[in-house]
Enzyme design. Structure first.
Site, PDB file in Angstrom:
ATOM      1  N   TYR A  72       0.821  -1.207   0.000  1.00 36.97           N
ATOM      2  CA  TYR A  72       0.000   0.000   0.000  1.00 36.97           C
ATOM      3  C   TYR A  72       0.857   1.260   0.000  1.00 36.97           C
ATOM      4  O   TYR A  72       1.637   1.495   0.930  1.00 36.97           O
ATOM      5  CB  TYR A  72      -0.939   0.014   1.203  1.00 36.97           C
ATOM      6  N   GLY A  95     -14.131  -5.445   1.738  1.00 38.34           N
ATOM      7  CA  GLY A  95     -15.264  -5.101   0.878  1.00 38.34           C
ATOM      8  C   GLY A  95     -16.589  -5.336   1.569  1.00 38.34           C
ATOM      9  O   GLY A  95     -17.600  -5.616   0.920  1.00 38.34           O
ATOM     10  N   ALA A 146     -19.112  -3.168   0.252  1.00 35.57           N
ATOM     11  CA  ALA A 146     -19.115  -3.170  -1.212  1.00 35.57           C
ATOM     12  C   ALA A 146     -18.851  -1.796  -1.817  1.00 35.57           C
ATOM     13  O   ALA A 146     -19.680  -1.239  -2.541  1.00 35.57           O
ATOM     14  CB  ALA A 146     -20.442  -3.738  -1.731  1.00 35.57           C
ATOM     15  N   LYS A 147     -17.671  -1.245  -1.509  1.00 41.51           N
ATOM     16  CA  LYS A 147     -17.268   0.060  -2.040  1.00 41.51           C
ATOM     17  C   LYS A 147     -18.263   1.162  -1.697  1.00 41.51           C
ATOM     18  O   LYS A 147     -18.455   2.107  -2.471  1.00 41.51           O
ATOM     19  CB  LYS A 147     -17.065  -0.025  -3.561  1.00 41.51           C
ATOM     20  N   LEU A 170     -23.377  -0.327   0.021  1.00 42.63           N
ATOM     21  CA  LEU A 170     -24.313  -0.758   1.054  1.00 42.63           C
ATOM     22  C   LEU A 170     -24.368   0.254   2.207  1.00 42.63           C
ATOM     23  O   LEU A 170     -24.462  -0.106   3.374  1.00 42.63           O
ATOM     24  CB  LEU A 170     -23.917  -2.147   1.562  1.00 42.63           C
ATOM     25  N   THR A 171     -24.330   1.535   1.841  1.00 38.71           N
ATOM     26  CA  THR A 171     -24.447   2.629   2.811  1.00 38.71           C
ATOM     27  C   THR A 171     -25.472   3.629   2.296  1.00 38.71           C
ATOM     28  O   THR A 171     -26.071   3.447   1.222  1.00 38.71           O
ATOM     29  CB  THR A 171     -23.097   3.352   3.015  1.00 38.71           C
ATOM     30  N   GLU A 172     -25.647   4.707   3.023  1.00 39.14           N
ATOM     31  CA  GLU A 172     -26.587   5.742   2.602  1.00 39.14           C
ATOM     32  C   GLU A 172     -26.186   6.364   1.267  1.00 39.14           C
ATOM     33  O   GLU A 172     -27.029   6.889   0.534  1.00 39.14           O
ATOM     34  CB  GLU A 172     -26.686   6.835   3.678  1.00 39.14           C
TER      35      GLU A 172
END
Length: 300
Positions: free
Chosen positions: A51, A197, A200-201, A204-206
């Site tokens: 990274y 994940g 899911a990037k 799966l949020t607001e």
């Protein structure tokens, strides 16, 4: 925050872990985020030597000064940076791993790593040579335990069959259920899954619908189907973010669910989502709205 044992290692890790790859390139801001995560009960922090060319490990080392005993520190190895700093090549050899761990320890500012993970893997690798490296580092006390980060069932099973690995890091979420088929095998080998994940990037949020409109689908979901699926999930969930985290943690093979955080707000949202109680019946409903997808390649 609740904790679970990582495989048969004796290490107990928080159900929510912090994936450090997305931390901002600002020492003070990253330290604030990490301190907030630790104060909330998160104790597993995950990075990799790849990274940002090793800078992420350095950033983490800076942030963890005087707090080393509070955490389970995980990093990864196997991708060797090219001498010019542009790109990398796969190198799972014992020679590379033995040298790379010393550089990771230096950057992290510690004398041991709790969980050292092979950052990938192919069936062409000399797996015995790789495992010998990890076992040697355990005997030296430079690492406490080791695992593998992979989405290839063939590679995972061979690695677990021939080693004392305690964990498998896999991309897993409501929208990516491919690992579920292999959970019994992993658990049967005495290992746990660390999910990446998890949200899911951010789908799966607001912010999920806005993100989906800018994406050309996700895995085997086309763009339109993805938006339809997210709309249905939002309708059936009191809080989709909370449901997403609860969904992966319902699996007893999963030890911890990693979430990334570029800002304090993102971290706060995930911690709040984790703290919410989600009705198991709601989990059953949303599970029926998503595809039970499976890996198409590298199958056993």
């Amino acid at each position: 925050m609740k904790k679970r044992e990582l495989g048969n290692s004796g290490l107990t890790v928080s159900e929510l872990g912090l994936g450090c790859m997305s931390l901002p390139d600002d020492l003070q801001e990253s330290k604030r985020i990490i301190d907030a995560a630790l104060d909330a009960g998160i104790n597993l922090l995950d990075t990799a030597d790849l990274y940002d060319g090793g800078k992420n490990e350095e950033l983490l080392g800076y942030a963890l000064k005087n707090r080393r005993e509070d955490i389970i520190l995980a990093t990864k190895v196997g991708n060797r940076l090219n001498p010019d700093g542009n790109g990398w090549s796969w190198d799972p050899t014992k020679r590379h791993i033995i040298g790379a761990v010393k550089e990771s320890l230096r950057r992290l500012g510690t004398d041991y790593i709790d969980l050292y993970q092979l950052h990938g893997g192919t069936m062409e690798d000399d797996v015995d040579d790789t495992i010998e490296a990890f076992e040697s580092l355990k005997k030296e006390g430079l690492i406490r335990h080791y695992g593998i980060s992979s989405i290839r069932p063939t590679v995972i099973k061979r690695f677990l069959d021939n080693s004392s690995a305690v964990s498998v890091m896999m991309q897993y979420s409501l929208l990516d259920r491919r690992p579920e088929e292999w959970f019994p095998m992993i658990k049967g080998q005495g290992a746990s899954v660390i999910t990446r994940g998890t949200i899911a990037k951010g789908l799966l949020t607001e912010e999920g619908m806005a993100r989906a409109q800018k994406m050309d689908g996700f895995l085997d979901y086309g763009s339109y189907e993805l938006q339809e699926t997210l709309a249905a999930l939002r309708t059936e969930s009191v809080d989709l973010h909370a449901t997403a985290i609860s969904y992966v943690l319902q699996q007893d093979t999963v030890a911890t669910a990693l979430v990334g955080a570029r800002t304090m707000d993102q971290l706060h949202d995930s911690i709040v989502a984790y703290s919410k109680t989600v009705d198991p019946k709601q989990i059953e409903v949303v599970e029926k709205l998503v595809r039970e997808n499976q890996y198409k390649e590298h199958r056993l």
